[in-house]
Design a protein around this motif. Structure first.
Motif, PDB file in Angstrom:
ATOM      1  N   SER A  79     -29.107  64.187 -32.956  1.00 26.59           N
ATOM      2  CA  SER A  79     -29.729  64.722 -31.754  1.00 26.59           C
ATOM      3  C   SER A  79     -29.090  64.131 -30.507  1.00 26.59           C
ATOM      4  CB  SER A  79     -31.233  64.425 -31.759  1.00 26.59           C
ATOM      5  OG  SER A  79     -31.811  64.685 -30.502  1.00 26.59           O
ATOM      6  N   LEU A  80     -28.781  64.964 -29.529  1.00 24.55           N
ATOM      7  CA  LEU A  80     -28.225  64.459 -28.274  1.00 24.55           C
ATOM      8  C   LEU A  80     -29.273  63.706 -27.474  1.00 24.55           C
ATOM      9  CD1 LEU A  80     -26.029  66.594 -29.083  1.00 24.55           C
ATOM     10  CD2 LEU A  80     -25.667  66.922 -26.632  1.00 24.55           C
ATOM     11  N   ALA A  81     -30.552  63.978 -27.745  1.00 21.70           N
ATOM     12  CA  ALA A  81     -31.626  63.270 -27.050  1.00 21.70           C
ATOM     13  C   ALA A  81     -31.868  61.894 -27.648  1.00 21.70           C
ATOM     14  CB  ALA A  81     -32.915  64.090 -27.094  1.00 21.70           C
ATOM     15  N   ASP A  82     -31.606  61.759 -28.960  1.00 22.11           N
ATOM     16  CA  ASP A  82     -31.825  60.493 -29.667  1.00 22.11           C
ATOM     17  C   ASP A  82     -30.888  60.470 -30.863  1.00 22.11           C
ATOM     18  OD1 ASP A  82     -32.637  58.260 -31.020  1.00 22.11           O
ATOM     19  OD2 ASP A  82     -34.710  58.904 -31.348  1.00 22.11           O
ATOM     20  N   SER A  83     -29.767  59.782 -30.724  1.00 24.78           N
ATOM     21  CA  SER A  83     -28.734  59.821 -31.760  1.00 24.78           C
ATOM     22  C   SER A  83     -29.188  59.242 -33.091  1.00 24.78           C
ATOM     23  CB  SER A  83     -27.480  59.091 -31.278  1.00 24.78           C
ATOM     24  OG  SER A  83     -27.767  57.733 -30.995  1.00 24.78           O
ATOM     25  N   SER A  84     -30.307  58.539 -33.117  1.00 24.61           N
ATOM     26  CA  SER A  84     -30.809  58.007 -34.382  1.00 24.61           C
ATOM     27  C   SER A  84     -31.455  59.100 -35.236  1.00 24.61           C
ATOM     28  CB  SER A  84     -31.822  56.879 -34.127  1.00 24.61           C
ATOM     29  OG  SER A  84     -32.986  57.382 -33.484  1.00 24.61           O
ATOM     30  N   GLN A  85     -31.778  60.225 -34.624  1.00 21.69           N
ATOM     31  CA  GLN A  85     -32.355  61.341 -35.372  1.00 21.69           C
ATOM     32  C   GLN A  85     -31.241  62.119 -36.063  1.00 21.69           C
ATOM     33  OE1 GLN A  85     -35.284  63.839 -33.449  1.00 21.69           O
ATOM     34  NE2 GLN A  85     -35.733  62.259 -31.923  1.00 21.69           N
ATOM     35  N   ARG A  86     -31.396  62.318 -37.369  1.00 19.74           N
ATOM     36  CA  ARG A  86     -30.371  63.002 -38.150  1.00 19.74           C
ATOM     37  C   ARG A  86     -30.991  64.138 -38.965  1.00 19.74           C
ATOM     38  NH1 ARG A  86     -25.046  60.567 -37.221  1.00 19.74           N
ATOM     39  NH2 ARG A  86     -25.636  58.871 -35.825  1.00 19.74           N
ATOM     40  N   ARG A  87     -30.242  65.229 -39.076  1.00 14.47           N
ATOM     41  CA  ARG A  87     -30.653  66.351 -39.911  1.00 14.47           C
ATOM     42  C   ARG A  87     -29.415  66.953 -40.561  1.00 14.47           C
ATOM     43  NH1 ARG A  87     -34.475  70.516 -36.736  1.00 14.47           N
ATOM     44  NH2 ARG A  87     -34.578  71.349 -38.866  1.00 14.47           N
ATOM     45  N   GLN A  88     -29.541  67.316 -41.831  1.00 15.28           N
ATOM     46  CA  GLN A  88     -28.455  68.010 -42.492  1.00 15.28           C
ATOM     47  C   GLN A  88     -28.342  69.424 -41.926  1.00 15.28           C
ATOM     48  OE1 GLN A  88     -26.239  66.758 -44.597  1.00 15.28           O
ATOM     49  NE2 GLN A  88     -27.256  64.744 -44.485  1.00 15.28           N
ATOM     50  N   PRO A  89     -27.138  69.973 -41.843  1.00 19.00           N
ATOM     51  CA  PRO A  89     -27.009  71.347 -41.340  1.00 19.00           C
ATOM     52  C   PRO A  89     -27.889  72.336 -42.096  1.00 19.00           C
ATOM     53  CG  PRO A  89     -24.848  70.314 -41.441  1.00 19.00           C
ATOM     54  CD  PRO A  89     -25.815  69.350 -42.080  1.00 19.00           C
ATOM     55  N   SER A  90     -28.027  72.134 -43.402  1.00 18.99           N
ATOM     56  CA  SER A  90     -28.846  73.050 -44.198  1.00 18.99           C
ATOM     57  C   SER A  90     -30.322  72.997 -43.812  1.00 18.99           C
ATOM     58  CB  SER A  90     -28.685  72.740 -45.686  1.00 18.99           C
ATOM     59  OG  SER A  90     -29.044  71.387 -45.955  1.00 18.99           O
ATOM     60  N   ASP A  91     -30.745  71.916 -43.131  1.00 20.35           N
ATOM     61  CA  ASP A  91     -32.137  71.821 -42.692  1.00 20.35           C
ATOM     62  C   ASP A  91     -32.483  72.889 -41.659  1.00 20.35           C
ATOM     63  OD1 ASP A  91     -32.429  69.636 -44.334  1.00 20.35           O
ATOM     64  OD2 ASP A  91     -32.203  68.151 -42.747  1.00 20.35           O
ATOM     65  N   PHE A  92     -31.451  73.462 -41.034  1.00 23.17           N
ATOM     66  CA  PHE A  92     -31.688  74.480 -40.018  1.00 23.17           C
ATOM     67  C   PHE A  92     -31.681  75.892 -40.603  1.00 23.17           C
ATOM     68  CE2 PHE A  92     -29.887  70.865 -37.746  1.00 23.17           C
ATOM     69  CZ  PHE A  92     -30.705  70.764 -36.637  1.00 23.17           C
ATOM     70  N   PHE A  95     -18.158  78.032 -36.533  1.00 23.61           N
ATOM     71  CA  PHE A  95     -19.172  79.044 -36.800  1.00 23.61           C
ATOM     72  C   PHE A  95     -19.225  79.383 -38.298  1.00 23.61           C
ATOM     73  CE2 PHE A  95     -18.088  80.734 -32.310  1.00 23.61           C
ATOM     74  CZ  PHE A  95     -18.889  79.764 -31.730  1.00 23.61           C
ATOM     75  N   ALA A  96     -18.059  79.550 -38.900  1.00 22.48           N
ATOM     76  CA  ALA A  96     -18.008  79.904 -40.318  1.00 22.48           C
ATOM     77  C   ALA A  96     -18.572  78.783 -41.183  1.00 22.48           C
ATOM     78  CB  ALA A  96     -16.568  80.219 -40.730  1.00 22.48           C
ATOM     79  N   ALA A  97     -18.332  77.523 -40.805  1.00 20.57           N
ATOM     80  CA  ALA A  97     -18.855  76.395 -41.575  1.00 20.57           C
ATOM     81  C   ALA A  97     -20.385  76.362 -41.519  1.00 20.57           C
ATOM     82  CB  ALA A  97     -18.274  75.091 -41.056  1.00 20.57           C
ATOM     83  N   LEU A  98     -20.947  76.663 -40.354  1.00 19.46           N
ATOM     84  CA  LEU A  98     -22.409  76.709 -40.233  1.00 19.46           C
ATOM     85  C   LEU A  98     -22.983  77.834 -41.088  1.00 19.46           C
ATOM     86  CD1 LEU A  98     -22.949  76.095 -36.400  1.00 19.46           C
ATOM     87  CD2 LEU A  98     -23.263  74.466 -38.272  1.00 19.46           C
ATOM     88  N   GLU A  99     -22.346  78.981 -41.060  1.00 18.31           N
ATOM     89  CA  GLU A  99     -22.826  80.103 -41.870  1.00 18.31           C
ATOM     90  C   GLU A  99     -22.709  79.792 -43.355  1.00 18.31           C
ATOM     91  OE1 GLU A  99     -22.155  83.977 -39.021  1.00 18.31           O
ATOM     92  OE2 GLU A  99     -20.456  83.288 -40.244  1.00 18.31           O
ATOM     93  N   ALA A 100     -21.655  79.075 -43.732  1.00 15.11           N
ATOM     94  CA  ALA A 100     -21.497  78.695 -45.139  1.00 15.11           C
ATOM     95  C   ALA A 100     -22.602  77.744 -45.587  1.00 15.11           C
ATOM     96  CB  ALA A 100     -20.132  78.048 -45.355  1.00 15.11           C
ATOM     97  N   ALA A 101     -23.197  77.015 -44.620  1.00 18.32           N
ATOM     98  CA  ALA A 101     -24.314  76.119 -44.934  1.00 18.32           C
ATOM     99  C   ALA A 101     -25.643  76.864 -44.973  1.00 18.32           C
ATOM    100  CB  ALA A 101     -24.382  74.989 -43.914  1.00 18.32           C
TER     101      ALA A 101
END
Length: 333
Positions: A219-232, A250-256
């Protein structure tokens, strides 16, 4: 689609516009060839440490920054103390060396040098004169090997190893030099480098394939916050990329498994706060190269998605052999 993306697409074909630009392309090609020949006839004096240049012969993203970051990590694992020099494109472009730290701004240092300093945790010096940047690192005894980020065409900088990065899908486009095509130098230049590393697609004979993968977003607001791309996955996200090849991100995000709304910006784009506000409350995912320029004004639900390189074992083995010879040669000199 951005203007830069349209140009990149046009350069894949030998259409009417490219053909009309051939006289300018021939002039450009003659100038760069003569310039290189001049430096080969009177090469610059060597520096007192090995210099590894990572660059490309084409315009546009080839995975160069992830390569530099991973190469620095690998060099440290082998017992070297790497440092990085760069022109600092996108920064102030000063003629005096600037040491890049985690407290530097992308406005002064450039987005890629700042990202390299943050990710690789190595000393970074930027200057339009890459030789001066190296000497600044030497003056501080900051390293015993230098990686030059995007320095293939900076012939004033002596080099011991050249690594040319190549987009495995777009390859050399229509094979023409600027402005009729994407080539900074004639295609024959690739025969003179030590290693050709291809990202995406199947590497051609004699090339090394390098894989890129997405890491956990922060997170740009709090770099300690982490999420896997697949979480979105399961929701729409805005994907922001101001890099040489936005489509790769873009293609990498879609692949996730993500459903994305594309927002492509020119390479090294300087963002304004309003450009990241889309009015629908959906998360915003961007590359780390973009994120380092947006920390002060990014929306609360804005995330940086790092891309990491995986170096093939054959490449690291060959590079290790070359560097051992260089190190032994310096020790016996």
């Amino acid at each position: 689609m951005s203007f830069e993306s349209r140009i990149q697409r046009a350069w894949q074909h030998r259409g009417l516009l490219s053909t009309l630009l051939l006289p300018l392309s021939a002039l450009y090609c003659a100038v760069v060839t003569r310039r290189r020949r001049t430096f080969l006839q009177a090469p610059p004096p060597p520096l007192p440490l090995p210099v590894v240049v990572v660059g490309n012969v084409t315009v546009g993203g080839t995975g160069k920054t992830p390569m530099v970051i991973r190469l620095c990590e690998w060099l440290r694992e082998q017992g070297w103390r790497p440092g990085v020099v760069s022109r600092g494109y996108g920064g102030g472009g000063s003629d005096r060396p600037l040491r890049v730290t985690e407290c530097s701004s992308a406005t002064d240092a450039g987005d890629e040098p700042l990202l390299i300093a943050l990710r690789a945790r190595v000393p970074v010096s930027v200057c339009a004169d890459r030789v001066a940047a190296v000497r600044a690192l030497l003056a501080d005894d900051a390293c015993d090997i230098v990686v030059a980020d995007d320095g293939m065409q900076h012939y004033r900088l002596p080099r011991d190893v050249e690594i040319a990065m190549l987009d495995g899908r777009r390859r050399l486009g229509n094979g023409r030099c600027l402005p009729a095509g994407p080539l900074r130098e004639p295609a024959s230049r690739l025969q003179e480098v030590d290693f050709v590393v291809s990202t995406e697609g199947e590497p051609a004979a004699g090339e090394y394939g390098m894989a890129l993968h997405l890491d956990a977003a922060w997170s740009l607001a709090d770099s300690s916050q982490r999420r896997q791309p697949s979480d979105f996955s399961g929701t729409t996200v805005h994907a922001v990329a101001g890099i040489g090849n936005p489509e790769r991100f873009f293609a990498a995000l879609e692949a996730a498994g993500l459903h994305i709304v594309r927002h492509a910006f020119p390479d090294h784009h300087r963002y304004r706060a309003e450009e990241l506000v889309f009015g629908d409350g959906a998360p915003v995912l961007m590359t780390e190269k973009d994120a380092v320029k947006c920390l002060e004004f990014a929306p609360s639900d804005c995330w940086a998605v790092p891309a990491s390189a995986e170096l093939p074992a054959a490449l690291t083995a060959a590079l290790d052999e070359r560097l051992r010879k260089l190190r032994n040669g310096q020790e016996t000199a």
